[in-house]
Design an enzyme around this catalytic site. Structure first.
Site, PDB file in Angstrom:
ATOM      1  N   ASP A  49       5.370 -27.157  -2.126  1.00  0.00           N
ATOM      2  CA  ASP A  49       6.676 -27.563  -1.601  1.00  0.00           C
ATOM      3  C   ASP A  49       7.783 -27.079  -2.538  1.00  0.00           C
ATOM      4  O   ASP A  49       7.586 -26.969  -3.748  1.00  0.00           O
ATOM      5  CB  ASP A  49       6.752 -29.091  -1.446  1.00  0.00           C
ATOM      6  CG  ASP A  49       7.757 -29.516  -0.376  1.00  0.00           C
ATOM      7  OD1 ASP A  49       7.311 -29.958   0.696  1.00  0.00           O
ATOM      8  OD2 ASP A  49       8.974 -29.377  -0.610  1.00  0.00           O
ATOM      9  N   ASP A  74       8.897 -22.114  -3.709  1.00  0.00           N
ATOM     10  CA  ASP A  74       9.957 -21.670  -2.802  1.00  0.00           C
ATOM     11  C   ASP A  74       9.365 -20.491  -2.039  1.00  0.00           C
ATOM     12  O   ASP A  74       9.201 -19.403  -2.583  1.00  0.00           O
ATOM     13  CB  ASP A  74      11.187 -21.241  -3.608  1.00  0.00           C
ATOM     14  CG  ASP A  74      12.272 -20.610  -2.735  1.00  0.00           C
ATOM     15  OD1 ASP A  74      12.043 -20.426  -1.511  1.00  0.00           O
ATOM     16  OD2 ASP A  74      13.341 -20.290  -3.280  1.00  0.00           O
ATOM     17  N   VAL A  75       9.033 -20.714  -0.762  1.00  0.00           N
ATOM     18  CA  VAL A  75       8.283 -19.681  -0.026  1.00  0.00           C
ATOM     19  C   VAL A  75       9.089 -18.395   0.187  1.00  0.00           C
ATOM     20  O   VAL A  75       8.516 -17.354   0.513  1.00  0.00           O
ATOM     21  CB  VAL A  75       7.774 -20.204   1.342  1.00  0.00           C
ATOM     22  CG1 VAL A  75       6.773 -21.335   1.149  1.00  0.00           C
ATOM     23  CG2 VAL A  75       8.928 -20.622   2.243  1.00  0.00           C
ATOM     24  N   TYR A 167      17.345 -20.765  13.796  1.00  0.00           N
ATOM     25  CA  TYR A 167      15.993 -21.340  13.758  1.00  0.00           C
ATOM     26  C   TYR A 167      15.125 -20.736  14.858  1.00  0.00           C
ATOM     27  O   TYR A 167      13.993 -20.293  14.609  1.00  0.00           O
ATOM     28  CB  TYR A 167      16.109 -22.854  13.935  1.00  0.00           C
ATOM     29  CG  TYR A 167      14.814 -23.634  13.864  1.00  0.00           C
ATOM     30  CD1 TYR A 167      14.193 -23.897  12.656  1.00  0.00           C
ATOM     31  CD2 TYR A 167      14.233 -24.147  15.027  1.00  0.00           C
ATOM     32  CE1 TYR A 167      13.023 -24.641  12.599  1.00  0.00           C
ATOM     33  CE2 TYR A 167      13.066 -24.893  14.976  1.00  0.00           C
ATOM     34  CZ  TYR A 167      12.463 -25.137  13.763  1.00  0.00           C
ATOM     35  OH  TYR A 167      11.303 -25.877  13.708  1.00  0.00           O
ATOM     36  N   LYS A 171      11.819 -18.549  14.209  1.00  0.00           N
ATOM     37  CA  LYS A 171      10.516 -19.012  14.689  1.00  0.00           C
ATOM     38  C   LYS A 171       9.901 -18.028  15.688  1.00  0.00           C
ATOM     39  O   LYS A 171       8.677 -17.864  15.731  1.00  0.00           O
ATOM     40  CB  LYS A 171      10.648 -20.400  15.311  1.00  0.00           C
ATOM     41  CG  LYS A 171      10.925 -21.503  14.279  1.00  0.00           C
ATOM     42  CD  LYS A 171       9.778 -21.656  13.273  1.00  0.00           C
ATOM     43  CE  LYS A 171       9.895 -22.939  12.461  1.00  0.00           C
ATOM     44  NZ  LYS A 171       8.808 -23.108  11.482  1.00  0.00           N
ATOM     45  N   THR A 202       9.873 -36.851  12.339  1.00  0.00           N
ATOM     46  CA  THR A 202       9.761 -36.501  10.923  1.00  0.00           C
ATOM     47  C   THR A 202      11.158 -36.606  10.302  1.00  0.00           C
ATOM     48  O   THR A 202      12.145 -36.778  11.025  1.00  0.00           O
ATOM     49  CB  THR A 202       9.248 -35.054  10.749  1.00  0.00           C
ATOM     50  OG1 THR A 202      10.164 -34.169  11.390  1.00  0.00           O
ATOM     51  CG2 THR A 202       7.865 -34.871  11.353  1.00  0.00           C
TER      52      THR A 202
END
Lengths: 269, 229
Positions: A49, A74-75, A167, A171, A202
């Site tokens: 994460d 940090d991806v 987004y 995606k 969530t």
């Protein structure tokens, strides 16, 4: 009697006994739910994460279920991804399963979205999925194969809310990664699939509503139409985690390049 | 003049089967655009279709466009739907289209080409109203027939396409949306509101025109944005 004897064998493909899974964005929400479920069915789980403290805290919280490792990742950062996968290999020998779950959740109205907002979304969701996939493939090739599950969104296929153009675009890119990688790495025994969640209970949506209340992007669009969701409720994260588990497991051994909608039928309604 | 070379259908010999609102609007529009348009109000059985096509070809010396507009809606609850009810919907929407294609394709092949447009429905690819199992299934079958015919007869110079109206009154009488209920009756789902039969006829003209000469096997959705709402 026969059923009882056969039950464990029949269900064995649905478990992850002995498998090593790395889940990004796993300190909270869907990632955390997935980590808990994976541990319940026998996996060793690397909880990655951006929130390093959160990753360590979740790893400690779930450690009673099985072997965990919390890593800071940090991806969108190539060296951070490489370091995270190196840590996973050091702890558990390498990964068999990658769940690309980390996402940026900022909302922005289309007409006043900054380029920076657009870019960070794609850096996290698209670039991040690519970077993690690349590191995972390196390790999986040495382990005889693996399974990668990309967490996409139903909004990659169908408009849901308006302040989400970046987004939806990112995606949809993730799903393109799924399709291409599924074909490119099939020869390595690596399956790549997408789960496309609908609305979930969530922290993400809560943050979104709080941001709107604080004068941020206004949430509007098809998903706000009363009665639009055929089942009339948002999902519990565990309902998505189970879909991710299925695709990650050997039970889905012939499923490759699929986009599994888990959306209560929203896109069909 | 420029527009005529792109979208012009003047001189085309157009047979429209099915006196639905879309069939009637298409006949009027093609007529206004200088085509020879005939509207056949028939029950789409084998003999009636063969007779209609033969008569049209005899009068006009050939056929450039077939529009299959027959639409039988038939909203029935699945558990109580009688076999006759199911069959009547399939016969009108799908079997009739097959019979009409079978009648015109040899003529088009002999004359060197032609075009076919079938009026399907958005409900063939997405649930719209409740009780449309027979209707949606028949039109989904029609879409498959269109694709198959397009593949089989591309070499004959015959293009075959479907238009998929949504939020447009396609039947006579139109479906009672509020009584049926379903996704289309949710507030705000019809992004552009209700459309008209002329909106669909315009698309049929486009597919028949020179502008459509590279389009075949397609299902063109005309739904006012419902599918993205």
């Amino acid at each position: 009697m026969t059923d009882q004897q056969n039950l464990p064998t029949a269900l064995a493909p649905f478990t992850l006994t002995g498998k090593v899974a790395l889940i990004t964005g796993a300190a909270s929400g869907l990632g955390k739910a997935t980590a808990g479920l994976f541990l319940d069915v026998g996996a060793k789980v690397v909880i990655a994460d951006l929130d390093a403290d959160g990753a360590r805290a979740t790893a400690a919280e779930l450690a009673g279920k099985g072997p965990t490792l919390g890593v800071s990742m940090d991806v969108s950062d190539e060296s951070a991804v490489q370091a995270g996968f190196a840590a996973a290999a050091e702890a558990f020998g390498g990964v068999d399963i990658l769940v690309n779950n980390a996402a940026y959740r900022g909302k922005a109205n289309t007409m006043d979205m900054s380029v920076a907002e657009w870019d960070i979304m794609h850096a996290v969701c698209a670039r991040g999925s690519f970077l993690c996939l690349r590191e995972a493939v390196k390790q999986m090739r040495g382990r005889g194969g693996g399974s990668i599950v990309n967490v996409s969104s139903m909004s990659a296929q169908h408009p849901t809310i308006f302040p989400n153009m970046h987004y939806d675009s990112a995606k949809a890119g993730v799903d393109a990664i799924t399709r291409l990688a599924a074909v490119e790495f099939a020869k390595d025994g690596i399956r790549v699939n997408s789960v496309l969640p609908g609305g979930m209970a969530t922290p993400g949506p809560d943050k979104m509503r709080a941001a709107q209340a604080a004068g941020g992007a206004v949430i509007a669009g098809p998903a706000t139409i009363p009665g639009r969701n055929p089942m009339g409720r948002v999902a519990d994260p565990i309902e998505m985690a189970r879909a991710i588990l299925f695709l990650a497991s050997d039970a889905a051994s012939y499923i490759n390049g699929a986009e599994l909608l888990v959306d209560a039928g929203f896109t069909k309604g | 003049m420029m527009l005529e070379t792109i979208f012009g259908v003047a001189g085309q010999r157009v047979l429209i089967v099915g006196a639905t609102p879309i069939g009637e609007a298409s006949a009027a529009m093609f007529g206004n655009l200088g085509a020879t348009a005939e509207l056949a109000d028939i029950v789409p059985e084998e003999a009636a279709i063969a007779e209609t096509v033969a008569g049209f070809v005899e009068r006009n010396g050939g056929i450039d466009l077939l529009v299959y507009a027959v639409t039988r809606i038939g909203t029935y609850a699945l558990p109580t739907m009688a076999l006759d009810q199911w069959d009547a919907v399939q016969d009108a929407n799908l079997r009739g289209a097959f019979l009409a294609m079978r009648a015109v394709i040899p003529v088009m092949r002999t004359q060197g080409g032609g075009a076919i447009v079938a009026v399907s429905t958005m409900g063939s690819v997405h649930p719209v109203l409740k009780g449309n199992g027979a209707y949606g299934a028949s039109k989904a079958g029609l879409n498959a027939l269109v694709r198959a015919a397009a593949l089989d007869h591309a070499e004959d110079g015959i293009r075959v396409n479907a238009v998929l109206p949504g939020a447009v009154p396609v039947g006579d009488p139109p479906a009672d949306m509020e009584r049926l209920g379903g996704p289309a009756t949710q507030p705000g789902r019809l992004t552009l509101g209700m459309g008209s039969a002329e909106d669909i006829a315009s698309a049929i003209v486009y597919l028949a025109s020179p502008a459509g000469r590279f389009i075949t096997g397609q299902a063109l959705v005309l739904d006012g944005g419902f599918l993205i709402g």
